[in-house]
Design a protein around this motif. Sequence first.
Motif, PDB file in Angstrom:
ATOM      1  N   ILE A 232       7.139  -7.743   4.731  1.00  0.00           N
ATOM      2  CA  ILE A 232       6.030  -8.683   4.512  1.00  0.00           C
ATOM      3  C   ILE A 232       6.296  -9.610   3.329  1.00  0.00           C
ATOM      4  N   GLY A 233       7.552  -9.629   2.872  1.00  0.00           N
ATOM      5  CA  GLY A 233       7.946 -10.657   1.917  1.00  0.00           C
ATOM      6  C   GLY A 233       8.002 -10.273   0.464  1.00  0.00           C
TER       7      GLY A 233
ATOM      8  N   GLU B 186       1.442  -3.898   9.235  1.00  0.00           N
ATOM      9  CA  GLU B 186       0.263  -4.580   9.764  1.00  0.00           C
ATOM     10  C   GLU B 186      -1.002  -4.114   9.045  1.00  0.00           C
ATOM     11  N   ARG B 187      -1.084  -2.813   8.775  1.00  0.00           N
ATOM     12  CA  ARG B 187      -2.265  -2.299   8.069  1.00  0.00           C
ATOM     13  C   ARG B 187      -2.325  -2.832   6.636  1.00  0.00           C
ATOM     14  N   VAL B 188      -1.167  -2.970   6.003  1.00  0.00           N
ATOM     15  CA  VAL B 188      -1.136  -3.530   4.650  1.00  0.00           C
ATOM     16  C   VAL B 188      -1.624  -4.975   4.671  1.00  0.00           C
ATOM     17  N   ARG B 189      -1.183  -5.747   5.651  1.00  0.00           N
ATOM     18  CA  ARG B 189      -1.619  -7.150   5.751  1.00  0.00           C
ATOM     19  C   ARG B 189      -3.139  -7.242   5.918  1.00  0.00           C
TER      20      ARG B 189
ATOM     21  N   PRO C 118      -4.968  -9.117   2.454  1.00  0.00           N
ATOM     22  CA  PRO C 118      -4.605 -10.405   3.053  1.00  0.00           C
ATOM     23  C   PRO C 118      -3.995 -11.384   2.053  1.00  0.00           C
ATOM     24  N   GLY C 119      -4.239 -11.154   0.766  1.00  0.00           N
ATOM     25  CA  GLY C 119      -3.650 -12.019  -0.254  1.00  0.00           C
ATOM     26  C   GLY C 119      -2.206 -11.697  -0.552  1.00  0.00           C
ATOM     27  N   GLY C 120      -1.699 -10.631   0.062  1.00  0.00           N
ATOM     28  CA  GLY C 120      -0.294 -10.265  -0.124  1.00  0.00           C
ATOM     29  C   GLY C 120      -0.087  -9.143  -1.118  1.00  0.00           C
TER      30      GLY C 120
ATOM     31  N   GLY D 269      -2.979  -8.095 -12.663  1.00  0.00           N
ATOM     32  CA  GLY D 269      -3.200  -9.023 -11.573  1.00  0.00           C
ATOM     33  C   GLY D 269      -2.368  -8.770 -10.333  1.00  0.00           C
ATOM     34  N   ASP D 270      -1.404  -7.860 -10.414  1.00  0.00           N
ATOM     35  CA  ASP D 270      -0.575  -7.543  -9.255  1.00  0.00           C
ATOM     36  C   ASP D 270      -1.342  -6.706  -8.240  1.00  0.00           C
ATOM     37  N   THR D 271      -0.918  -6.807  -7.005  1.00  0.00           N
ATOM     38  CA  THR D 271      -1.307  -5.847  -5.980  1.00  0.00           C
ATOM     39  C   THR D 271      -0.050  -5.088  -5.610  1.00  0.00           C
TER      40      THR D 271
END
Length: 306
Positions: free
Chosen positions: A228-229, A200-203, A207-209, A145-147
Amino acid sequence: MSRFVQQQDIGDPLVLGVVRREEPHAGPGQVRIRVRAAGLNPVDWKIAVYPELAGRFGVVAPTGFGNDYAGVVDEVGEGVDGYAVGDRVYGGARGRALADHVVVTVGEEILERTPAGVDDDVAAALPIAARTAAAAVSAAGVGDGDTVLVGGAAGGVGVFVVQLALSAGATVVATASPANHEFLRGLGANPLPYGSGLAERVRELAPGGIDAAIDLQGTETAEAALSIGVSPSRVATIAAGPNPPGGAIATGGGDAGPEALPRIASAIAEGALTVPIQQRYPLERLDEAVAVLRDGHVRGKLVVTL
């Protein structure tokens, strides 16, 4: 006589020569392997060129070259149990792998059985890259379930990280040059170009992080993930040195655990994991292979056949 790749001095220009020497023999507690293939890793040429790194690995000139090998046991020393002449094996022999014969001490050096269905050139690609990948995936806590963001994903370690993360149930966002994007899609990853604006490209793509990150080249991926946290406890790096950015985890192949290589080799034998080999070179073309390795744009692995 037995061929052996020898380096007289640590430093650049890197000069490697194939010499002929008396065959080495297995002593007590040792086995001798007739090497059929040797996998190349970036750390091989770096140890050969940088004296400080060579010292860290205990390599002193004159020395041999390479670490990863695969072949057949052709001599068993006194007191060795569990290995017999004819056994197919692979493993690591720092500074000695590029040779017709390698002698290793059982229980003290990496030595594994090659599963049926795994070719020697594939087995020779495993020891450093597969262990390093397994350790990084474990350190980052990658799970179902991880990204996960993987930097430098098309290289020798990256191809294992991508597949191990996918097999753990993760979604993989992978950075590489555009020329390698289709290749990474074929492995099941979602590719992005590296370089300025990565966060920015990763976001945009995720978009779910991002839950975790593994940086295989420098610090760019780790820094983007942290910005990005992503928690530093879930950011693993292999090339940032002992003090990675923001409290991320510095990891190496030695962290993989003894079960990592057999598990990965079994997955290859079962067809669950592939080992992309960009090129196979005969020993006579070793200089060409090392030049390609040093260029730093290898897709998967390079292997030298003996």
